[in-house]
Design a protein around this motif. Structure first.
Motif, PDB file in Angstrom:
ATOM      1  N   SER A 198       1.287  -0.316   9.594  1.00  0.00           N
ATOM      2  CA  SER A 198       0.025  -0.883   9.538  1.00  0.00           C
ATOM      3  C   SER A 198      -0.322  -1.591  10.466  1.00  0.00           C
ATOM      4  O   SER A 198      -1.330  -1.503  11.207  1.00  0.00           O
ATOM      5  N   THR A 241       0.707   7.313   0.309  1.00  0.00           N
ATOM      6  CA  THR A 241      -0.505   8.539   0.091  1.00  0.00           C
ATOM      7  C   THR A 241      -1.781   7.791   0.540  1.00  0.00           C
ATOM      8  O   THR A 241      -2.738   8.416   1.026  1.00  0.00           O
ATOM      9  N   ALA A 242      -1.878   6.693  -0.014  1.00  0.00           N
ATOM     10  CA  ALA A 242      -3.164   5.890   0.143  1.00  0.00           C
ATOM     11  C   ALA A 242      -3.438   5.454   1.452  1.00  0.00           C
ATOM     12  O   ALA A 242      -4.506   5.383   2.097  1.00  0.00           O
ATOM     13  N   PHE A 243      -2.204   5.205   2.249  1.00  0.00           N
ATOM     14  CA  PHE A 243      -2.448   4.825   3.751  1.00  0.00           C
ATOM     15  C   PHE A 243      -2.862   5.900   4.276  1.00  0.00           C
ATOM     16  O   PHE A 243      -3.766   5.687   5.387  1.00  0.00           O
ATOM     17  N   VAL A 266       1.066  -0.951  -0.084  1.00  0.00           N
ATOM     18  CA  VAL A 266       0.107   0.063   0.004  1.00  0.00           C
ATOM     19  C   VAL A 266       0.807   1.220   0.127  1.00  0.00           C
ATOM     20  O   VAL A 266       1.923   1.264   0.740  1.00  0.00           O
ATOM     21  N   SER A 267       0.740   2.178  -0.852  1.00  0.00           N
ATOM     22  CA  SER A 267       1.406   3.379  -1.046  1.00  0.00           C
ATOM     23  C   SER A 267       1.258   4.188   0.280  1.00  0.00           C
ATOM     24  O   SER A 267       0.227   4.201   1.021  1.00  0.00           O
ATOM     25  N   GLU A 274      -9.902   9.058   6.641  1.00  0.00           N
ATOM     26  CA  GLU A 274     -11.055   8.492   6.505  1.00  0.00           C
ATOM     27  C   GLU A 274     -11.752   7.899   7.573  1.00  0.00           C
ATOM     28  O   GLU A 274     -12.708   7.792   7.942  1.00  0.00           O
ATOM     29  N   ASP A 334       3.621  13.997   3.309  1.00  0.00           N
ATOM     30  CA  ASP A 334       2.171  14.843   3.756  1.00  0.00           C
ATOM     31  C   ASP A 334       2.723  15.672   4.600  1.00  0.00           C
ATOM     32  O   ASP A 334       3.901  15.735   4.967  1.00  0.00           O
ATOM     33  N   GLN A 365      -4.503   8.471   3.573  1.00  0.00           N
ATOM     34  CA  GLN A 365      -5.664   8.716   3.204  1.00  0.00           C
ATOM     35  C   GLN A 365      -6.796   8.051   3.951  1.00  0.00           C
ATOM     36  O   GLN A 365      -7.875   8.412   4.388  1.00  0.00           O
ATOM     37  N   THR A 366      -6.330   6.779   3.966  1.00  0.00           N
ATOM     38  CA  THR A 366      -7.467   5.770   4.888  1.00  0.00           C
ATOM     39  C   THR A 366      -7.399   6.182   6.283  1.00  0.00           C
ATOM     40  O   THR A 366      -8.237   5.980   6.937  1.00  0.00           O
ATOM     41  N   ILE A 390       6.697   1.924  -0.385  1.00  0.00           N
ATOM     42  CA  ILE A 390       5.248   1.567   0.104  1.00  0.00           C
ATOM     43  C   ILE A 390       5.276   1.652   1.596  1.00  0.00           C
ATOM     44  O   ILE A 390       6.319   2.027   2.485  1.00  0.00           O
ATOM     45  N   THR A 391       3.966   1.410   2.233  1.00  0.00           N
ATOM     46  CA  THR A 391       3.868   1.692   3.727  1.00  0.00           C
ATOM     47  C   THR A 391       4.674   0.717   4.422  1.00  0.00           C
ATOM     48  O   THR A 391       4.316  -0.511   4.150  1.00  0.00           O
TER      49      THR A 391
END
Length: 624
Positions: A495, A462-464, A459-460, A470, A533, A466-467, A489-490
């Motif tokens: 995680s 950026t996507a992590f 998982v990138s 959210e 970020d 954002q999750t 990646i993350t």
């Protein structure tokens, strides 16, 4: 086995002083070979002291030193370096990024390096034993005490390694200068007894001897080879001083002194054909034998020291390149990066060396085990040199085939001749090398499988992030530093942390350490920082395989993090518990060996110098 840093001293110090300094580190192994080489040759010849045998053997010694050491290693191999570093691992690292035949290159490099360890255990044993055996000529009845004295000296050598050699190494070069000059004077003394030996400089004597004595000449090659057993170490150690000082020391002092001494020993045998033991010491006047034994013992201690510290350096290279588990590396001198100590390697070498001494009990018997591993290493180096000529020098196939083919024939002849020693003890360094090579391959396979399984669903960042936004995951004050093996990646440990604690620090630093296929990375090319970020940064740092990463020191030196309170930061690392995979995993016996090595490896906290009281370790089961 290079064991020092190519520092600025190579550009500041005069060439002559660097060449003198090289005598104490680079030439210890090959410089003590006259103690036992001619004895081994005569033993293989059945104490045949006929003039044609002695002159033929001497001619082979001359031309072996010229072709293998002077031409192959000094004039050819040393011109193919990895940013100043030599040796088979450095050569392997240089070629893996330039050649498609990765598996062939890696096998040649790993097996060659493992073979160096195998013979590295033999070198201190045979060197110290051969030096002390001269006491038999001056002290009647001392023979039963030579073995205990040898063991005591070897234990002392290994026991003081953790102190480092910075204080005493300054005496290495002066002792070795006296040693080489003494060998030269002894050689001249012997040549005066019988100047006829100088005829052996004619290569015809080598050719005639090889093709006129059948199998006997072939077997004697195994003894002749002992004169170049330090050539591979010479190539590996060139990084300490640079090429030109090593060239100057070799051609200006070491090479002539070795030739003179071997010629003197041959002359003594021709003049005294009934005396075939301790030839080196018999060459000296009786009044000088006592001081000569002391000097020889000091020289062999220095040679042993060079082998041991070279093993430390090679181990660090293998760890950094991912072929061995992490081990505790202690820097024994702040101003010399090459001064390191690795306890596990030190004690393993000591046990192996003492076992060899107790098993063989004499230098003549040890000579039977000596040479096979080094000759195979030289064969592996020749194969890599052929690839280097093609890929780095861009030579055509014909010139490469002619040059590498000539050395391939020579190396193969020595390997075949040394194989005659196989059942007389030569299998021991081969078994040691095979075991080490197997462990390196298993470690690589296991770590590769772990990384693949952990990052099975990448998982990138950026996507992590954002999750997280959210999902309304709490962002608490403080700084979290996560180590990641994959820069894009993350980190899996991040995680896991969020999944279990449902919170994450506001300031995040994700750090990835990359080991480059070069010895060292310039400071301006060391680190790259990317802002992912707000208050989230990715740090990508590169180190050479001769360097040891210190992550806290690295991060504190980044200007962007000047306001970060690292004393209050939390470091997150992952801990993988290995279990068997249901399908396509490692065989059970390999998995058990891997788990054993992983369990006994140095902790990542120690290896990267992380603050122990600020580290959180998160565990997870991984199937391999």
């Amino acid at each position: 086995m290079s064991h020092a840093n190519v520092s600025d001293s190579s550009t500041r110090s005069p060439l002559f002083l660097l060449a003198i300094g090289a005598l104490g580190i680079v030439f210890g192994d090959i410089g003590t070979s006259p103690l036992y080489t001619f004895n081994a040759v005569l033993q293989l010849a059945g104490d045949n002291t006929q003039p044609e045998t002695v002159l033929g053997a001497l001619s082979l010694l001359f031309w072996t030193l010229i072709l293998i050491t002077s031409v192959k290693y000094v004039m050819l191999a040393m011109r193919i370096d990895n940013n100043g570093e030599g040796g088979i691992l450095a050569l392997m690292s240089l070629l893996t990024g330039k050649e498609k035949q990765h598996r062939l290159i890696i096998f040649a490099g790993l097996f060659g390096a493992a073979l160096v360890y195998g013979d590295g255990a033999v070198t201190p044993a045979i060197s110290v034993l051969s030096a002390l055996e001269g006491m038999e000529l001056i002290i009647p009845g001392v023979s039963p005490y030579i073995l205990p004295i040898t063991i005591a000296i070897l234990i002392a050598i290994f026991s003081v390694q953790h102190f480092g050699t910075a204080r005493i190494s300054k005496w290495f070069a002066p002792v070795m200068v006296v040693w080489f000059m003494s060998m030269a004077m002894l050689g001249v003394h012997g040549i005066i007894l019988n100047p006829e030996v100088l005829k052996a400089l004619n290569p015809w004597y080598s050719v005639h001897f090889l093709f006129s004595n059948g199998y006997a000449s072939f077997v004697i090659l195994g003894g002749v080879f002992l004169c170049v057993t330090g050539a591979e170490a010479l190539y590996a150690d060139m990084g300490h001083f640079g090429k030109r000082p090593v060239w100057l020391a070799w051609f200006g002092l070491v090479f002539p002194c070795l030739l003179l001494n071997y010629a003197g020993q041959a002359a003594f045998i021709l003049a005294n054909p009934h005396l075939t033991d301790n030839i080196f010491y018999r060459l000296a006047p009786s009044v000088l034998r006592g001081p000569l034994i002391v000097l020889a013992t000091l020289a062999t201690i220095i040679a042993s020291q060079a082998i041991i510290t070279g093993a430390f350096s090679m181990t660090r290279q293998a760890i950094q390149l991912g072929w061995l588990p992490r081990m505790r590396i202690t820097q024994t001198a702040e101003d010399n990066y090459g001064q390191i100590y690795i306890g596990a390697v030190n004690w393993a070498l000591m046990v192996a060396t003492l076992a060899l001494v107790l098993f063989f009990r004499s230098s003549a018997a040890l000579a039977s085990a000596y040479g096979i591993a080094v000759s195979l290493t030289m064969l592996m180096t020749t194969c890599l040199l052929f690839i280097a000529m093609r890929q780095i020098w861009n030579w055509g196939r014909v010139p490469c085939a002619l040059v590498a083919g000539a050395f391939l024939v020579i190396d193969s002849s020595f390997v075949a001749a040394n194989m005659a020693k196989l059942m007389n003890g030569g299998y021991i360094p081969l078994l040691l090398a095979a075991a080490l090579c197997m462990l390196m391959i298993i470690w690589r396979r296991g770590t590769t499988q772990i990384v693949r399984n952990i990052n099975e669903h990448p998982v990138s960042m950026t996507a992590f992030l954002q999750t997280i936004r959210e999902s309304a995951v709490s962002r608490v004050p403080g700084t979290g530093i996560f180590l990641s093996k994959q820069p894009d990646i993350t980190p899996a440990v991040m995680s896991w942390h969020v999944a279990r604690n449902h919170a994450l620090q506001k300031n995040l630093i994700v750090t990835t350490i990359e080991i480059a296929m070069v010895p060292r990375i310039a400071s301006e090319e060391r680190v790259r920082v990317q802002q992912v970020d707000e208050s989230v940064y990715r740090v990508m740092a590169r180190y050479g395989f001769m360097e040891s990463p210190n992550i806290p020191q690295l991060l504190q030196g980044i200007e962007l993090f000047a306001q970060v309170d690292f004393t209050d930061a939390t470091w997150y690392i992952g801990h993988e518990s290995v279990v068997g995979a249901p399908h396509n995993g490692l065989p059970a016996w390999q998995r058990k060996l891997f788990v054993f090595m992983k369990r006994n490896s140095s902790h990542v906290t120690d290896y990267y110098s992380l603050p122990h009281n600020q580290v959180i370790e998160i565990g997870r089961q991984v199937s391999i």
